[in-house]
Write an enzyme that holds these catalytic residues in place. Sequence first.
Site, short mmCIF file in Angstrom:
data_model
loop_
_atom_site.label_atom_id
_atom_site.label_comp_id
_atom_site.label_asym_id
_atom_site.label_seq_id
_atom_site.Cartn_x
_atom_site.Cartn_y
_atom_site.Cartn_z
N PRO A 2 0.84 -1.27 -0.08
CA PRO A 2 -0.13 0.09 0.06
C PRO A 2 0.92 1.22 -0.08
O PRO A 2 1.77 1.45 0.95
CB PRO A 2 -0.76 0.06 1.18
CG PRO A 2 -0.07 -1.09 2.04
CD PRO A 2 0.70 -1.98 1.18
N GLU A 3 0.60 2.12 -1.19
CA GLU A 3 1.45 3.41 -0.98
C GLU A 3 0.22 4.52 -1.13
O GLU A 3 -0.88 4.13 -0.57
CB GLU A 3 2.17 3.47 -2.51
CG GLU A 3 3.27 2.41 -2.52
CD GLU A 3 4.01 2.61 -3.76
OE1 GLU A 3 4.19 3.46 -4.30
OE2 GLU A 3 4.26 1.30 -4.19
N LYS A 61 1.63 7.61 3.78
CA LYS A 61 1.09 6.43 3.98
C LYS A 61 0.72 6.18 5.25
O LYS A 61 0.26 5.16 5.69
CB LYS A 61 2.10 5.28 3.88
CG LYS A 61 3.01 5.46 2.28
CD LYS A 61 4.12 4.65 2.21
CE LYS A 61 4.83 4.80 0.85
NZ LYS A 61 6.35 4.18 0.84
N HIS A 97 -5.24 -13.41 9.95
CA HIS A 97 -4.45 -12.51 10.16
C HIS A 97 -4.96 -11.27 11.11
O HIS A 97 -4.37 -10.20 11.01
CB HIS A 97 -3.31 -12.23 8.99
CG HIS A 97 -2.65 -13.39 8.47
ND1 HIS A 97 -1.88 -14.19 9.07
CD2 HIS A 97 -2.73 -13.97 7.28
CE1 HIS A 97 -1.29 -15.07 8.40
NE2 HIS A 97 -1.88 -15.06 7.21
N ARG A 117 1.90 -9.87 7.63
CA ARG A 117 3.44 -9.63 8.09
C ARG A 117 3.96 -8.99 9.11
O ARG A 117 4.81 -8.83 9.27
CB ARG A 117 4.19 -9.31 6.47
CG ARG A 117 4.35 -10.42 5.63
CD ARG A 117 4.73 -10.03 4.43
NE ARG A 117 3.59 -10.14 3.22
CZ ARG A 117 3.60 -10.07 1.95
NH1 ARG A 117 4.92 -9.66 1.32
NH2 ARG A 117 2.89 -10.26 1.13
N ARG A 269 15.29 -4.68 -3.16
CA ARG A 269 14.04 -5.15 -3.86
C ARG A 269 14.20 -4.95 -5.07
O ARG A 269 15.22 -5.21 -5.65
CB ARG A 269 13.08 -3.97 -3.27
CG ARG A 269 13.26 -2.67 -3.48
CD ARG A 269 12.42 -1.62 -2.46
NE ARG A 269 12.90 -2.03 -1.22
CZ ARG A 269 12.39 -0.99 -0.05
NH1 ARG A 269 11.49 -0.19 -0.42
NH2 ARG A 269 12.95 -1.28 0.89
#
Length: 288
Positions: A2-3, A61, A97, A117, A269
């Site tokens: 998510p940006e 964000k 989660h 995560r 990345r």
Amino acid sequence: MPELPEVEVVRRGIDAWATKRTISHVDVLHARSIRRCEGGAAELRAALEGDAFRCASRRGKYLWLPLTRANDQALVVHLGMSGQVLMQPPREEDETHLRVRVRFADDDREMRFVDQRTFGGMHVDEVIDGVPSSITHIARDPLDPDFDEAATVRAICHKDSEVKRVLLDQSVVSGIGNIYADEALWRSAINGRRRGSALTSAQVRMVVSNAREVMLEALAQGGTSFDSLYVNVNGESGYFERALDAYGREGEPCRRCGAAIRREAFMNRSSYRCPRCQRAPRGGAGTG
DNA sequence: CAAGAATCCTGCCAGC
DNA sequence: TGCTGGCAGGATTCTT
């Protein structure tokens, strides 16, 4: 993942569904999802229960939900890599989660923070001059009405660092992540390994302007989604993925010149670029 | 002081 | 079949 556009979609959903309702109960199912609270889950619960969220705000964000009674306090939320905020009917089964649940007195929907995560999290913080004190180091984002484009361009031009790295530095300009950085650089036909100090101010202005444009377009499409990880508060995915020109398009033809898009390792990345439109700086020194 | 690297975390998938 | 290693990556913390 998510940006800015994805976070803004979530902000709008929270603003529509989770404000002006009395918070009746807070469940913390994973301690790691509560950050920067010395008292941990108990402190979070004590701060929220009985109060109500006034609205949902955002910078870059980061999201925050100011409280009504405790006027100078807000719940600060960051989605991290895999965070979701879902507004679910209480009878809906818990997500695998699910980390934090916020129930409201009217019991219509409950707000769920789901995060595979656990890079995301939330905390309660004091709001000073309209911004939580813990995120004062976060620069304004390109969609902020008070965003100072000229100052941002000057800051980038003075950085002796690769321009993509600078775009990802939230203290310089916020909201841009790996996807939109690559998209802005592709649109600008500039290689992200070139140093900010090696670019003209016109080039940097173009990159910043393109970052703003691509994020606005993504927002209009409901955000970018590669899988079910990123969804809005109703669990629905955005449609911007099909509009991406660089990110995730390894081996596919550049939509400008036809050369095969290349994937490279960068900052632990992946970066995607057109090898023809976005030529590498000479010798990697970034002076070209 | 600034720049860059290491770190956190879990699910998924390719390869053996 | 089941294991292993690599990959995804935002923000903070550590090192140079």
